[in-house]
Write a protein that holds these residues in place. Structure first.
Motif, PDB file in Angstrom:
ATOM      1  N   THR A   1     -81.742  36.395  14.102  1.00 27.67           N
ATOM      2  CA  THR A   1     -82.091  35.420  15.129  1.00 27.67           C
ATOM      3  C   THR A   1     -83.447  35.820  15.700  1.00 27.67           C
ATOM      4  N   GLU A   2     -83.909  35.079  16.677  1.00 31.04           N
ATOM      5  CA  GLU A   2     -85.190  35.418  17.305  1.00 31.04           C
ATOM      6  C   GLU A   2     -85.104  36.704  18.117  1.00 31.04           C
ATOM      7  N   THR A   3     -83.890  37.089  18.500  1.00 28.36           N
ATOM      8  CA  THR A   3     -83.735  38.255  19.365  1.00 28.36           C
ATOM      9  C   THR A   3     -83.128  39.476  18.688  1.00 28.36           C
TER      10      THR A   3
ATOM     11  N   LEU B   1     -81.805  47.841   3.898  1.00 26.92           N
ATOM     12  CA  LEU B   1     -81.601  46.440   3.526  1.00 26.92           C
ATOM     13  C   LEU B   1     -81.601  45.610   4.809  1.00 26.92           C
ATOM     14  N   ILE B   2     -82.537  44.689   4.918  1.00 26.58           N
ATOM     15  CA  ILE B   2     -82.710  43.870   6.113  1.00 26.58           C
ATOM     16  C   ILE B   2     -82.035  42.528   5.875  1.00 26.58           C
ATOM     17  N   ASP B   3     -81.106  42.174   6.744  1.00 26.84           N
ATOM     18  CA  ASP B   3     -80.328  40.945   6.586  1.00 26.84           C
ATOM     19  C   ASP B   3     -81.020  39.786   7.294  1.00 26.84           C
ATOM     20  N   ASN B   4     -81.910  39.114   6.600  1.00 22.56           N
ATOM     21  CA  ASN B   4     -82.631  37.977   7.169  1.00 22.56           C
ATOM     22  C   ASN B   4     -81.754  36.731   7.285  1.00 22.56           C
TER      23      ASN B   4
ATOM     24  N   PRO C   1     -88.579  41.390  16.851  1.00 24.48           N
ATOM     25  CA  PRO C   1     -88.995  40.338  15.916  1.00 24.48           C
ATOM     26  C   PRO C   1     -89.127  40.897  14.504  1.00 24.48           C
ATOM     27  N   ASN C   2     -88.699  40.128  13.514  1.00 21.55           N
ATOM     28  CA  ASN C   2     -88.672  40.563  12.118  1.00 21.55           C
ATOM     29  C   ASN C   2     -90.035  41.012  11.605  1.00 21.55           C
TER      30      ASN C   2
END
Length: 115
Positions: free
Chosen positions: A67-69, A60-63, A13-14
């Motif tokens: 997805t949820e998983t 760098l986080i690609d939001n 999870p993010n």
């Protein structure tokens, strides 16, 4: 200038991702200097290597594709050192960060694409 990159896809999870990455960076003597929802930047603490060899690590986080998983992130390690040898200081630290991400029990690695 030495520069190494890698794309990771992890199952987490993010909301836990950034904290896990911060812990990994701190464990490798990298001080986090900038922290937002989509970007982390840390710099190796001075004292062990010459100033020009100090490594900056960016994640760098690609939001946008998260997805949820799973979530994708790009790891970039760079410094001012000319990469005259394949196994230079920047590459060594990049490999240590990559290994920590791949071996983390909190970050469940799905895929890795070297840059």
């Amino acid at each position: 200038m030495a520069r190494y990159t890698c794309l990771f896809t992890v199952a987490l999870p993010n909301n836990n991702l950034r904290q896990s990455l911060i812990e990994i960076l701190k464990s490798l003597n990298i001080e986090v200097q900038y922290d937002t929802a989509e970007y982390l930047m840390g710099r190796e603490k001075p004292g062990k290597v010459a100033f020009g060899k100090l490594v900056t690590v960016e994640v760098l986080i690609d939001n946008t594709t998260a997805t949820e998983t799973e979530i994708k992130m790009t790891l970039v390690a760079k410094n001012e050192e000319l990469p005259l040898q394949m196994d230079n200081h920047c590459h060594q630290l990049f490999q240590q960060v990559s290994d920590q991400i791949e071996g983390s029990s909190q970050l469940k690695l799905i895929d890795t694409v070297p840059g």
